[in-house]
Design a protein around this motif. Structure first.
Motif, PDB file in Angstrom:
ATOM      1  N   ASN A  70       3.951   3.094  -2.764  1.00 45.36           N
ATOM      2  CA  ASN A  70       4.141   1.640  -2.775  1.00 45.36           C
ATOM      3  C   ASN A  70       4.788   1.157  -4.065  1.00 45.36           C
ATOM      4  O   ASN A  70       5.116  -0.017  -4.191  1.00 45.36           O
ATOM      5  CB  ASN A  70       2.820   0.911  -2.554  1.00 45.36           C
ATOM      6  N   LEU A  97       0.805  -1.211   0.000  1.00 46.47           N
ATOM      7  CA  LEU A  97       0.000   0.000   0.000  1.00 46.47           C
ATOM      8  C   LEU A  97       0.840   1.263   0.000  1.00 46.47           C
ATOM      9  O   LEU A  97       1.941   1.289   0.561  1.00 46.47           O
ATOM     10  CB  LEU A  97      -0.885   0.026   1.248  1.00 46.47           C
ATOM     11  N   ASP A 129      -3.877   3.418   0.498  1.00 48.42           N
ATOM     12  CA  ASP A 129      -4.563   3.116  -0.755  1.00 48.42           C
ATOM     13  C   ASP A 129      -3.652   2.248  -1.600  1.00 48.42           C
ATOM     14  O   ASP A 129      -2.428   2.244  -1.403  1.00 48.42           O
ATOM     15  CB  ASP A 129      -4.899   4.416  -1.494  1.00 48.42           C
ATOM     16  N   THR A 130      -4.220   1.579  -2.576  1.00 48.79           N
ATOM     17  CA  THR A 130      -3.400   0.838  -3.526  1.00 48.79           C
ATOM     18  C   THR A 130      -2.821   1.761  -4.583  1.00 48.79           C
ATOM     19  O   THR A 130      -1.844   1.408  -5.260  1.00 48.79           O
ATOM     20  CB  THR A 130      -4.206  -0.277  -4.197  1.00 48.79           C
TER      21      THR A 130
END
Length: 125
Positions: free
Chosen positions: A53, A32, A99-100
């Motif tokens: 990430n 993430l 968040d991704t």
């Protein structure tokens, strides 16, 4: 992903404080983008610092660069915000986020998927 922020409090100007954000369930931290945001009374939520990430790069707002440090402990699935040389203008509710999407400090906070509940930091003499 559930995020649990902690560590806020009332401190004097020039003091240090460390915030923690524990992530549970779902993704691990290295999957993430993670970050810290803050919202002062009457102001919009703003990005303080984030780690991507995709390449591990960090972002710091100009107002905190050199004073604040973001870090993470993948084994504990926890990330931190070390705040040094605190100023009264740092007073705000601090939120951890994840968040991704890799560059969460660059987007509208409303688009970020996961948030912690917020922890109040008050810097006052």
């Amino acid at each position: 992903v559930q995020l649990q922020a902690s560590g806020g409090g009332l401190v004097h100007p020039g003091s240090s404080l460390r915030l923690s954000c524990a992530a549970s369930s779902g993704f691990t931290l290295d999957e993430l983008a993670i970050g810290w945001f803050r919202q002062a009374p009457g102001k919009e939520r703003e990005a303080v610092t984030c780690i991507s990430n995709s390449d591990g790069t960090t972002y710091y707002a100009d107002s905190v660069n050199g004073r604040f440090t973001i870090s993470r402990d993948n084994a504990k699935n926890t990330f931190y915000l070390q705040m040094n040389s605190l100023k009264p203008e740092d007073t705000a509710v601090y939120f951890c986020a994840a968040d991704t999407y890799s560059k969460i400090c660059t987007i509208d906070p409303a688009r970020i998927t996961w948030w912690g509940q917020g922890t109040l930091v008050t810097v006052s003499s």
